[in-house]
Design a protein around this motif. Structure first.
Motif, PDB file in Angstrom:
ATOM      1  N   ASP A 182       1.090  -5.911  -8.030  1.00  0.00           N
ATOM      2  CA  ASP A 182       2.307  -5.385  -7.545  1.00  0.00           C
ATOM      3  C   ASP A 182       2.115  -4.372  -6.236  1.00  0.00           C
ATOM      4  O   ASP A 182       0.862  -3.660  -6.065  1.00  0.00           O
ATOM      5  CB  ASP A 182       2.947  -4.302  -8.436  1.00  0.00           C
ATOM      6  CG  ASP A 182       4.241  -3.750  -8.168  1.00  0.00           C
ATOM      7  OD1 ASP A 182       4.676  -3.718  -6.970  1.00  0.00           O
ATOM      8  OD2 ASP A 182       4.915  -3.288  -9.101  1.00  0.00           O
ATOM      9  N   THR A 183       2.807  -4.633  -5.180  1.00  0.00           N
ATOM     10  CA  THR A 183       2.286  -4.021  -3.842  1.00  0.00           C
ATOM     11  C   THR A 183       2.319  -2.479  -3.901  1.00  0.00           C
ATOM     12  O   THR A 183       1.466  -1.669  -3.391  1.00  0.00           O
ATOM     13  CB  THR A 183       3.408  -4.633  -2.714  1.00  0.00           C
ATOM     14  OG1 THR A 183       3.654  -5.651  -2.705  1.00  0.00           O
ATOM     15  CG2 THR A 183       3.140  -3.621  -1.226  1.00  0.00           C
ATOM     16  N   GLU A 184       3.141  -1.691  -4.779  1.00  0.00           N
ATOM     17  CA  GLU A 184       3.295  -0.215  -4.882  1.00  0.00           C
ATOM     18  C   GLU A 184       2.077   0.062  -5.530  1.00  0.00           C
ATOM     19  O   GLU A 184       1.493   1.095  -5.334  1.00  0.00           O
ATOM     20  CB  GLU A 184       4.756   0.087  -5.664  1.00  0.00           C
ATOM     21  CG  GLU A 184       5.860   0.225  -4.590  1.00  0.00           C
ATOM     22  CD  GLU A 184       7.058   0.685  -5.569  1.00  0.00           C
ATOM     23  OE1 GLU A 184       6.844   1.555  -6.215  1.00  0.00           O
ATOM     24  OE2 GLU A 184       8.103   0.381  -5.189  1.00  0.00           O
ATOM     25  N   VAL A 185       1.798  -0.740  -6.787  1.00  0.00           N
ATOM     26  CA  VAL A 185       0.754  -0.370  -7.431  1.00  0.00           C
ATOM     27  C   VAL A 185      -0.560  -0.535  -6.744  1.00  0.00           C
ATOM     28  O   VAL A 185      -1.322   0.484  -6.633  1.00  0.00           O
ATOM     29  CB  VAL A 185       0.438  -1.337  -8.561  1.00  0.00           C
ATOM     30  CG1 VAL A 185      -0.971  -1.230  -9.336  1.00  0.00           C
ATOM     31  CG2 VAL A 185       1.593  -0.952  -9.851  1.00  0.00           C
ATOM     32  N   ALA A 186      -0.917  -1.507  -5.783  1.00  0.00           N
ATOM     33  CA  ALA A 186      -2.002  -1.580  -5.006  1.00  0.00           C
ATOM     34  C   ALA A 186      -1.985  -0.503  -3.894  1.00  0.00           C
ATOM     35  O   ALA A 186      -3.162  -0.003  -3.776  1.00  0.00           O
ATOM     36  CB  ALA A 186      -1.709  -2.911  -4.124  1.00  0.00           C
ATOM     37  N   GLN A 187      -1.053  -0.113  -3.497  1.00  0.00           N
ATOM     38  CA  GLN A 187      -0.874   0.909  -2.282  1.00  0.00           C
ATOM     39  C   GLN A 187      -1.557   2.393  -2.823  1.00  0.00           C
ATOM     40  O   GLN A 187      -2.243   3.082  -2.397  1.00  0.00           O
ATOM     41  CB  GLN A 187       0.482   0.956  -1.772  1.00  0.00           C
ATOM     42  CG  GLN A 187       0.888   0.042  -0.641  1.00  0.00           C
ATOM     43  CD  GLN A 187       2.186   0.107  -0.241  1.00  0.00           C
ATOM     44  OE1 GLN A 187       3.148   0.733  -1.004  1.00  0.00           O
ATOM     45  NE2 GLN A 187       2.596  -0.556   0.887  1.00  0.00           N
ATOM     46  N   ARG A 188      -0.919   2.308  -4.339  1.00  0.00           N
ATOM     47  CA  ARG A 188      -1.252   3.658  -4.808  1.00  0.00           C
ATOM     48  C   ARG A 188      -2.689   3.876  -5.285  1.00  0.00           C
ATOM     49  O   ARG A 188      -3.378   4.780  -5.123  1.00  0.00           O
ATOM     50  CB  ARG A 188      -0.494   4.163  -6.088  1.00  0.00           C
ATOM     51  CG  ARG A 188       0.758   4.664  -5.877  1.00  0.00           C
ATOM     52  CD  ARG A 188       1.318   5.500  -7.205  1.00  0.00           C
ATOM     53  NE  ARG A 188       1.265   4.252  -8.560  1.00  0.00           N
ATOM     54  CZ  ARG A 188       2.299   3.450  -8.668  1.00  0.00           C
ATOM     55  NH1 ARG A 188       3.346   3.422  -8.010  1.00  0.00           N
ATOM     56  NH2 ARG A 188       2.353   2.741  -9.727  1.00  0.00           N
ATOM     57  N   LEU A 189      -3.160   2.623  -5.641  1.00  0.00           N
ATOM     58  CA  LEU A 189      -4.668   2.461  -5.922  1.00  0.00           C
ATOM     59  C   LEU A 189      -5.543   2.774  -4.663  1.00  0.00           C
ATOM     60  O   LEU A 189      -6.624   3.425  -4.818  1.00  0.00           O
ATOM     61  CB  LEU A 189      -4.982   1.048  -6.575  1.00  0.00           C
ATOM     62  CG  LEU A 189      -4.976   0.757  -7.878  1.00  0.00           C
ATOM     63  CD1 LEU A 189      -5.264  -0.541  -8.339  1.00  0.00           C
ATOM     64  CD2 LEU A 189      -5.904   1.640  -8.792  1.00  0.00           C
ATOM     65  N   ALA A 190      -5.052   2.084  -3.541  1.00  0.00           N
ATOM     66  CA  ALA A 190      -5.820   2.287  -2.394  1.00  0.00           C
ATOM     67  C   ALA A 190      -5.891   3.657  -1.773  1.00  0.00           C
ATOM     68  O   ALA A 190      -6.742   4.025  -1.331  1.00  0.00           O
ATOM     69  CB  ALA A 190      -5.341   1.333  -1.595  1.00  0.00           C
ATOM     70  N   TYR A 191      -4.635   4.362  -1.984  1.00  0.00           N
ATOM     71  CA  TYR A 191      -4.523   5.775  -1.600  1.00  0.00           C
ATOM     72  C   TYR A 191      -5.308   6.525  -2.511  1.00  0.00           C
ATOM     73  O   TYR A 191      -6.018   7.256  -1.749  1.00  0.00           O
ATOM     74  CB  TYR A 191      -3.161   6.092  -1.652  1.00  0.00           C
ATOM     75  CG  TYR A 191      -3.004   7.607  -1.280  1.00  0.00           C
ATOM     76  CD1 TYR A 191      -2.944   8.023  -0.103  1.00  0.00           C
ATOM     77  CD2 TYR A 191      -2.541   8.535  -2.155  1.00  0.00           C
ATOM     78  CE1 TYR A 191      -2.770   9.344   0.450  1.00  0.00           C
ATOM     79  CE2 TYR A 191      -2.143   9.894  -1.853  1.00  0.00           C
ATOM     80  CZ  TYR A 191      -2.235  10.102  -0.497  1.00  0.00           C
ATOM     81  OH  TYR A 191      -2.197  11.444  -0.111  1.00  0.00           O
ATOM     82  N   GLU A 192      -5.367   6.633  -3.694  1.00  0.00           N
ATOM     83  CA  GLU A 192      -6.382   7.331  -4.536  1.00  0.00           C
ATOM     84  C   GLU A 192      -7.741   7.225  -4.130  1.00  0.00           C
ATOM     85  O   GLU A 192      -8.681   8.236  -4.178  1.00  0.00           O
ATOM     86  CB  GLU A 192      -5.910   6.820  -5.949  1.00  0.00           C
ATOM     87  CG  GLU A 192      -6.541   7.819  -7.136  1.00  0.00           C
ATOM     88  CD  GLU A 192      -6.142   7.659  -8.306  1.00  0.00           C
ATOM     89  OE1 GLU A 192      -7.024   7.005  -8.817  1.00  0.00           O
ATOM     90  OE2 GLU A 192      -5.208   8.216  -8.917  1.00  0.00           O
ATOM     91  N   LYS A 193      -8.229   5.820  -3.963  1.00  0.00           N
ATOM     92  CA  LYS A 193      -9.588   5.432  -3.650  1.00  0.00           C
ATOM     93  C   LYS A 193     -10.085   5.952  -2.235  1.00  0.00           C
ATOM     94  O   LYS A 193     -11.076   6.848  -2.226  1.00  0.00           O
ATOM     95  CB  LYS A 193      -9.802   4.035  -3.659  1.00  0.00           C
ATOM     96  CG  LYS A 193      -9.828   3.240  -5.105  1.00  0.00           C
ATOM     97  CD  LYS A 193     -10.774   3.650  -5.761  1.00  0.00           C
ATOM     98  CE  LYS A 193     -10.460   2.948  -7.188  1.00  0.00           C
ATOM     99  NZ  LYS A 193     -11.494   3.716  -8.299  1.00  0.00           N
ATOM    100  N   SER A 194      -9.135   6.167  -1.395  1.00  0.00           N
ATOM    101  CA  SER A 194      -9.367   6.551  -0.120  1.00  0.00           C
ATOM    102  C   SER A 194      -9.588   7.916  -0.058  1.00  0.00           C
ATOM    103  O   SER A 194     -10.413   8.292   0.891  1.00  0.00           O
ATOM    104  CB  SER A 194      -8.204   6.242   0.851  1.00  0.00           C
ATOM    105  OG  SER A 194      -6.950   6.835   0.720  1.00  0.00           O
ATOM    106  N   ARG A 195      -9.013   8.710  -0.762  1.00  0.00           N
ATOM    107  CA  ARG A 195      -8.957  10.193  -0.824  1.00  0.00           C
ATOM    108  C   ARG A 195     -10.282  10.644  -1.971  1.00  0.00           C
ATOM    109  O   ARG A 195     -10.505  11.613  -1.984  1.00  0.00           O
ATOM    110  CB  ARG A 195      -7.832  10.691  -1.450  1.00  0.00           C
ATOM    111  CG  ARG A 195      -6.785  10.438  -0.479  1.00  0.00           C
ATOM    112  CD  ARG A 195      -5.505  11.205  -0.859  1.00  0.00           C
ATOM    113  NE  ARG A 195      -5.355  12.527  -1.108  1.00  0.00           N
ATOM    114  CZ  ARG A 195      -4.641  13.150  -1.656  1.00  0.00           C
ATOM    115  NH1 ARG A 195      -3.920  12.763  -2.600  1.00  0.00           N
ATOM    116  NH2 ARG A 195      -4.710  14.878  -1.660  1.00  0.00           N
TER     117      ARG A 195
END
Length: 218
Positions: free
Chosen positions: A134-147
């Motif tokens: 799911d796009t929203e889920v993927a974005q949240r995961l990526a955001y968390e990892k990037s930080r």
């Protein structure tokens, strides 16, 4: 319909402990001519058995199941068949559930708050060997990892995470052992490992962490 067309259909198994929810999936998927629902299961044990019997192309699975639970069911099916294609369709939107499901072997993850059409799209992608998050889920995961913000719970193995959830919900060691077909001593050892990893000493502390991460409601 001729046999050739039948062979090309995507055979799907639905796993959810609510019959009404499964009926809703059935109605949605009936509108898709390339998808055929061949089996339904209401718990993890049944899902594993039906998977072995029917060998569906794609499994659509909730994580909140009675008995062995969704994460462990994914793991068991993938141990039995490394080519299994499992799509998690869950109300849980928290990153930790996504991480644990993918770690256990799931190929896709969508939440029940998304557009129902995404379920059809995701099944189609998985049947062709792809992954679908799911796009929203993927974005949240990526955001968390990037930080660099891995969850406190990210260090838990899939088995530890499952037992963590059960402890947080108030199950005791004996009840967990029975549900997961493990010995009392094994569950007690897992419980100690979980507390050590999370740097807590009591089940109440575990429950507080679970509430903080929206795994259980206060």
């Amino acid at each position: 319909m001729n046999d050739g067309a039948m062979n090309e259909m995507i055979k799907v198994m639905l796993v959810d402990d609510h019959a009404v929810v499964r009926a809703g999936y059935q109605m949605l998927l009936k509108n898709s001519p390339e998808i055929e629902v061949i089996a339904e299961a209401s718990n993890g044990e049944e899902a594993y058995q039906l998977y072995c019997n029917h060998k569906p192309d794609v499994v659509v699975m909730d994580l909140s199941l009675p008995g062995i639970g969704g994460i462990d069911t994914i793991k068991r099916i993938c141990l039995r068949d490394s080519k299994a294609k499992i799509l998690v369709f869950s109300m849980h939107e928290e990153n930790i559930f996504v991480e644990q499901a993918l770690q256990a072997g799931a190929n896709g993850y969508i939440t029940k708050s998304t557009d129902p059409q995404l379920l059809v799209d995701a099944i189609s992608v998985l049947s062709k060997g792809g992954k679908y998050i799911d796009t929203e889920v993927a974005q949240r995961l990526a955001y968390e990892k990037s930080r660099g913000q891995d969850s406190l719970l990210s260090d838990l193995s899939t088995r530890e995470f499952e037992i963590f959830c059960m402890l947080a919900e108030g199950s005791n060691t004996s009840e967990i052992a029975k549900r997961l077909s493990l010995s009392y001593k094994t569950v007690a050892n897992y419980s100690t490992q979980i507390k050590n990893k999370l740097d807590v000493t009591t089940v109440a502390d575990i429950a507080r962490i679970a509430i903080r991460y929206n795994i259980i409601q206060a």
